[in-house]
Motif scaffolding. Sequence first.
Motif, PDB file in Angstrom:
ATOM      1  N   VAL A 130     -28.514   7.203 -32.228  1.00 16.00           N
ATOM      2  CA  VAL A 130     -27.247   7.507 -31.403  1.00 16.00           C
ATOM      3  C   VAL A 130     -27.565   7.792 -30.037  1.00 16.00           C
ATOM      4  O   VAL A 130     -28.722   8.211 -29.843  1.00 16.00           O
ATOM      5  CB  VAL A 130     -26.813   8.842 -32.034  1.00 16.00           C
ATOM      6  CG1 VAL A 130     -25.596   9.308 -31.162  1.00 16.00           C
ATOM      7  CG2 VAL A 130     -26.495   8.747 -33.524  1.00 16.00           C
ATOM      8  N   LYS A 174     -20.313   8.189 -27.052  1.00 17.48           N
ATOM      9  CA  LYS A 174     -21.871   7.957 -27.633  1.00 17.48           C
ATOM     10  C   LYS A 174     -21.578   6.311 -28.157  1.00 17.48           C
ATOM     11  O   LYS A 174     -20.491   5.636 -28.425  1.00 17.48           O
ATOM     12  CB  LYS A 174     -21.816   8.721 -28.888  1.00 17.48           C
ATOM     13  CG  LYS A 174     -21.968  10.131 -28.716  1.00 17.48           C
ATOM     14  CD  LYS A 174     -22.233  11.080 -29.722  1.00 17.48           C
ATOM     15  CE  LYS A 174     -22.101  12.585 -29.304  1.00 17.48           C
ATOM     16  NZ  LYS A 174     -20.849  13.053 -28.571  1.00 17.48           N
ATOM     17  N   TYR A 176     -23.352   4.208 -31.678  1.00 18.13           N
ATOM     18  CA  TYR A 176     -24.041   4.593 -32.720  1.00 18.13           C
ATOM     19  C   TYR A 176     -24.693   3.270 -33.223  1.00 18.13           C
ATOM     20  O   TYR A 176     -23.792   2.328 -33.277  1.00 18.13           O
ATOM     21  CB  TYR A 176     -23.025   5.209 -33.624  1.00 18.13           C
ATOM     22  CG  TYR A 176     -21.970   6.309 -33.184  1.00 18.13           C
ATOM     23  CD1 TYR A 176     -22.471   7.611 -33.424  1.00 18.13           C
ATOM     24  CD2 TYR A 176     -21.090   6.010 -32.288  1.00 18.13           C
ATOM     25  CE1 TYR A 176     -21.760   8.731 -33.139  1.00 18.13           C
ATOM     26  CE2 TYR A 176     -20.295   7.165 -31.999  1.00 18.13           C
ATOM     27  CZ  TYR A 176     -20.869   8.447 -32.300  1.00 18.13           C
ATOM     28  OH  TYR A 176     -19.910   9.655 -31.650  1.00 18.13           O
TER      29      TYR A 176
END
Length: 661
Positions: A130, A174, A176
């Motif tokens: 992440v 973010k 991922y």
Amino acid sequence: MTQHIVTSSIRASVAAVPKVSIVVPIFKTEKYLDRCLTSILHQSFSDFEVLCIDDKSPDESWKIVEDFARRDARVRLIRHEQNLGLGGARNTGIRAAKAPYVMGVDSDDYIHPKMVEDLYACAVKTGADVVECGYAEVDEQGAELSIYAPRRDPMEIRDTSNIFSITRFAFWNKLYRRGLFWDENVWFPNKLYYEDLATVPRILARSSLIAYVGDVRYHYVQRSGSITNLINEKSILDYIKILDILLQDLNETGKIELQRQHFRETIKINFDFIKRKIVQSDDLYKMNLLRYASFMEKAYLDFGESDNSILVGIEQRIAALPECDQAPGEAIARVQTSSPERHADIAIISMYGPEETITRLKIGAFKRHLAGRMSFAAFEGPDTKADCILLNHLDSLEGREGEVLAFKKKNLAVPIIALISDFYPRVPIQMRKFYKIVNVFVVPTVEMRDVMACFTQTDVVVMADPIDFCFDRSFVKKHVAKKPLDVMWFGFRESFEKSMREYSPLLEHYHSIRRIRYHIITNTADFSGPSDAILHEYRAESFSKMLPMFDVCVLSHTPNDFQISTYIKSENKAVLAINRGVPVVASKTPSYSRLLGSLNLSNYLYTTRDELEAALFELECPVRRNEYLSQSQKAVLQEFSPQSVAEEWSKLVARYRPPNR
């Protein structure tokens, strides 16, 4: 999912496997969508696809996406045939993603030209699962309101790491590794607010490394009508559901003890957030919502006292606000009484037939003790002659409020009493809807009274819940040495899946080593409980006769989304088991604590598996089981006898009935 999705026919060619997939959920954001997609397509990094998920949006956002798709092969449109909420739309996008990395951009926000490049480069360089970047909160014109942009070194995530604080819960700032969702089977919940909180910590718990880009790369637009700024009963209830998801995951992954304190801190932080939002809202019922949020926070914190310093400060700030416990309107006068000995004619409003209604109203078992004092008949409309109207839950008023109001117009002094045995999510809405009709609510616990008082100024009376246990005498049972013991748990299937699951492994283990036989009494259709336990179909008419065959009854209730919180449930099942000669081991809810505490049996309350095991070990001795019953049966029968409950009902009706009918 495929049955709910339609993929656009406009599908320009794109790289077979892009490096990044960007998921953009769309619902009622037509005004902002052009800016959002333009910011994505003008990135310095170009090897990505854009998955636009139209979540059954009622506007023409999909046309904007199709226009972008005609001009740029990287854009794909996927349309839901039914609304699945923000979480469901994200799930659709992640499932359709081709790239090894996924990220999200909400369709009313926009991103910095280097966001994708910086996040992807950081992921490749560090090997992080992440990667988080900074973000700026901005108004609709783009003016900065606040900035979050921490500069941190990459962090290894261990079982003891605080998965609730190493990053903000937002999904959208973010990048991922896509396998975190697919390989670990972690997905967003459908149609719940705050779905990020339910998902990001679970993703982090399955990650090895998180890295940070300490620059603002995401612009989070603050809109007055957005989900984040919406506060009502649903948003508070959704918090409970989200916390349930997290708690269940911690239990299933065996990390509950490692994360317990972190989880408690998260509960407090998030309820502080929702309380502040309540104060900032324009809701006329903000005082009610504030008390409701505080009650639910306390219920969730292991039935303990929560830190209410934030609440005290908030209450001081809004002390000058008027009370708004019920909607403006004509107050209903309380009718005081004459003698309780006069006969009363009770008219019942219910969705069921006469006999089933008596059972469901929980007065069938002691009806004969009311002979000569009360008679019961069905409510027949505005011309009904009665001293009191009795409602079987507020559901029975739906569609009949017109005729009941017509009755009240003719009979201003006749009280209408509503029995509320379970506090479902719809109850607060119904209480507001029918505030001109009901004179008094009858509930089984003080906790239920307290939470209902958040929504009404109408009287709320606590009265013992006599369902199933109004017997004139206790069942006499002499416990003898026996191995294995027959230990039973009973309740709704949903209750097992939510509240018993944490403790069931201990009972399964005892079952496997032949210390007990583990019985579960429930509605067995589609039941997914332990495969080795002995299942019994619950039947109300035979249940009390079945009970004496068992040696111990285990009761487990923890806050969950099935009935908002079993924290407010009554002690009726424990009373029934004791009356039938079965000692009870119960979770430490307020009602069970009051009951067993009053009987000096608090050592049979539990909150952990160790406490449950100690209680079961104690009751393996037949002497202890017999002592338990000799200590409890007489007192329970005295407090919850048909005669005592009938007396309470007589007093209640006498208090509110017209004085001269």
